[in-house]
Design a protein around this motif. Structure first.
Motif, PDB file in Angstrom:
ATOM      1  N   THR A 274      -7.872 -32.202  -6.953  1.00 27.07           N
ATOM      2  CA  THR A 274      -6.765 -33.039  -6.486  1.00 27.07           C
ATOM      3  C   THR A 274      -6.851 -34.459  -7.008  1.00 27.07           C
ATOM      4  N   THR A 275      -8.009 -35.104  -6.832  1.00 27.28           N
ATOM      5  CA  THR A 275      -8.130 -36.521  -7.209  1.00 27.28           C
ATOM      6  C   THR A 275      -8.379 -36.714  -8.696  1.00 27.28           C
ATOM      7  N   LYS A 276      -8.821 -35.637  -9.375  1.00 24.30           N
ATOM      8  CA  LYS A 276      -9.164 -35.663 -10.808  1.00 24.30           C
ATOM      9  C   LYS A 276     -10.362 -36.564 -11.109  1.00 24.30           C
ATOM     10  N   GLU A 277     -11.117 -36.894 -10.077  1.00 26.35           N
ATOM     11  CA  GLU A 277     -12.335 -37.676 -10.253  1.00 26.35           C
ATOM     12  C   GLU A 277     -13.457 -36.748 -10.714  1.00 26.35           C
ATOM     13  N   HIS A 278     -14.298 -37.241 -11.620  1.00 29.51           N
ATOM     14  CA  HIS A 278     -15.437 -36.448 -12.077  1.00 29.51           C
ATOM     15  C   HIS A 278     -16.577 -36.617 -11.085  1.00 29.51           C
ATOM     16  N   LEU A 279     -16.968 -35.520 -10.454  1.00 31.62           N
ATOM     17  CA  LEU A 279     -18.012 -35.547  -9.441  1.00 31.62           C
ATOM     18  C   LEU A 279     -19.259 -34.827  -9.959  1.00 31.62           C
ATOM     19  N   VAL A 280     -20.419 -35.405  -9.681  1.00 27.22           N
ATOM     20  CA  VAL A 280     -21.687 -34.790 -10.074  1.00 27.22           C
ATOM     21  C   VAL A 280     -22.621 -34.791  -8.864  1.00 27.22           C
ATOM     22  N   PHE A 281     -23.248 -33.633  -8.599  1.00 28.57           N
ATOM     23  CA  PHE A 281     -24.148 -33.511  -7.461  1.00 28.57           C
ATOM     24  C   PHE A 281     -25.489 -32.966  -7.925  1.00 28.57           C
ATOM     25  N   LYS A 282     -26.571 -33.463  -7.296  1.00 27.62           N
ATOM     26  CA  LYS A 282     -27.912 -33.036  -7.676  1.00 27.62           C
ATOM     27  C   LYS A 282     -28.717 -32.683  -6.429  1.00 27.62           C
ATOM     28  N   SER A 283     -29.672 -31.768  -6.608  1.00 26.17           N
ATOM     29  CA  SER A 283     -30.556 -31.422  -5.496  1.00 26.17           C
ATOM     30  C   SER A 283     -31.995 -31.350  -5.981  1.00 26.17           C
ATOM     31  N   ASP A 284     -32.919 -31.670  -5.078  1.00 21.30           N
ATOM     32  CA  ASP A 284     -34.342 -31.664  -5.412  1.00 21.30           C
ATOM     33  C   ASP A 284     -34.861 -30.231  -5.543  1.00 21.30           C
ATOM     34  N   LEU A 285     -35.963 -30.084  -6.246  1.00 21.84           N
ATOM     35  CA  LEU A 285     -36.608 -28.781  -6.353  1.00 21.84           C
ATOM     36  C   LEU A 285     -37.104 -28.337  -4.977  1.00 21.84           C
ATOM     37  N   PRO A 286     -37.045 -27.040  -4.690  1.00 21.06           N
ATOM     38  CA  PRO A 286     -37.589 -26.554  -3.418  1.00 21.06           C
ATOM     39  C   PRO A 286     -39.097 -26.755  -3.363  1.00 21.06           C
ATOM     40  N   VAL A 287     -39.640 -26.769  -2.147  1.00 24.39           N
ATOM     41  CA  VAL A 287     -41.066 -27.051  -1.930  1.00 24.39           C
ATOM     42  C   VAL A 287     -41.960 -26.107  -2.722  1.00 24.39           C
ATOM     43  N   GLU A 288     -41.633 -24.821  -2.712  1.00 30.24           N
ATOM     44  CA  GLU A 288     -42.443 -23.817  -3.411  1.00 30.24           C
ATOM     45  C   GLU A 288     -42.584 -24.155  -4.902  1.00 30.24           C
ATOM     46  N   PHE A 289     -41.466 -24.558  -5.516  1.00 28.54           N
ATOM     47  CA  PHE A 289     -41.438 -24.910  -6.935  1.00 28.54           C
ATOM     48  C   PHE A 289     -42.306 -26.151  -7.162  1.00 28.54           C
ATOM     49  N   THR A 290     -42.144 -27.147  -6.317  1.00 30.02           N
ATOM     50  CA  THR A 290     -42.903 -28.395  -6.451  1.00 30.02           C
ATOM     51  C   THR A 290     -44.401 -28.154  -6.310  1.00 30.02           C
TER      52      THR A 290
END
Length: 297
Positions: A274-290
């Motif tokens: 709708t807004t045509k805004e470029h959105l970017v989202f990030k998430s941390d690695l899960p505990v097991e991976f870390t």
């Protein structure tokens, strides 16, 4: 859906063959579907022990779950972002994305139905809001459509390859070069029908990768999807000789306790419908991976 027969199908029992090529099923489920007439041979209902012939036409229909079977469940999903049109939600490792025969509860969709008031309906009642998927044992971010207009827009962005999808993976071996592109078509593995593989008649599949960190015998990489084929990163990294650590289908034996592949969908970016805004989202690695990375360091 017509079932494509491979040469090794001839003479096999119908139930034994189908359980090899249909994902997320069991022999009991296949046998029940044959008895219910959901799986037919040449338009006829047959017995599970029917022996397949070369000219048989086998058709399989999905068992439709009734609405009452797909119940909202409080699974405490982590909603990273939400507005009237879209949501970005974290799927934990070990969670199936949508209901299917054998697992009608505890799925990502069950959790979405509890926590979001509206979801798009384009993908049918079993996959409300689901625009794209990640494997059960892959953790990370998924775009969710809250209405059909948003769903069509996000699907179009996926088709146009304008959605940013970046994954982090730990692979066996030390990759000598810092970046690369794997351009190799993916389709069903003719020798093992529950697996995907690089095959000549497969669909176009392109994965870009950048090395993040090297360890003794392992490499941490960022993988960027240009296409989104089933098991794409897992198949591609195995194809070039660097399978993902903990991958039960395409990997090698490992001493790490991973409960599946160390693959995390860490970044998703798109143009808001709708807004045509470029959105970017990030998430941390899960505990097991870390924890595995800390052990390597």
């Amino acid at each position: 859906m017509k079932v494509n027969l491979t040469e090794d199908a001839i003479g096999k029992r119908l139930d034994q063959y189908l359980v090899q090529i249909i994902e997320d099923t069991s022999r009991t489920d296949v046998q029940n579907r044959i008895k219910e007439g959901l799986i037919t041979v040449n338009g006829n209902i047959v017995k599970p022990n029917y022996k397949i012939r070369a000219d048989d036409i086998i058709e399989s229909e999905e068992r439709e779950l009734i609405d009452s079977e797909i119940k909202p469940e409080n699974l405490n999903l982590d909603i990273i972002y939400e507005d009237d049109d879209v949501a970005v939600v974290y799927k934990p490792k070990g969670m199936v994305v949508h209901p299917a025969a054998g697992h009608n509860s505890g799925t990502f969709v069950n959790g979405l139905m509890y926590q979001l008031e509206t979801l798009s309906g384009i993908n049918g009642e079993l996959r409300p809001g689901i625009v794209h998927r990640i494997d059960k044992d892959t953790s990370g971010l998924l775009m969710v459509a809250k209405n059909d207009v948003a769903h069509r827009d996000l699907s179009e962005q996926l088709q146009n390859k304008t959605v940013d999808r970046k994954y982090v993976a730990l692979v066996h071996g030390i990759i000598p070069h810092n970046k690369g592109t794997i351009d190799a078509p993916i389709g069903r593995n003719p020798k093992e029908r529950q697996e995907m593989a690089v095959v000549d008649n497969g669909k176009d599949a392109i994965t870009h990768f950048n090395v993040i960190e090297r360890f003794d015998d392992y490499t941490l990489v960022e993988c960027i999807l240009e296409t989104g084929r089933t098991h794409q990163i897992r198949v591609h990294m195995n194809y070039i000789g660097y399978p993902i650590v903990g991958d039960p289908k395409y990997g090698q034996k490992t001493t790490f306790k991973t409960n599946g592949q160390l693959l995390h969908a860490g970044t998703v970016g798109f143009i808001h419908p709708t807004t045509k805004e470029h959105l970017v989202f990030k998430s941390d690695l899960p505990v097991e991976f870390t924890e595995v990375l800390n052990e390597l360091r």
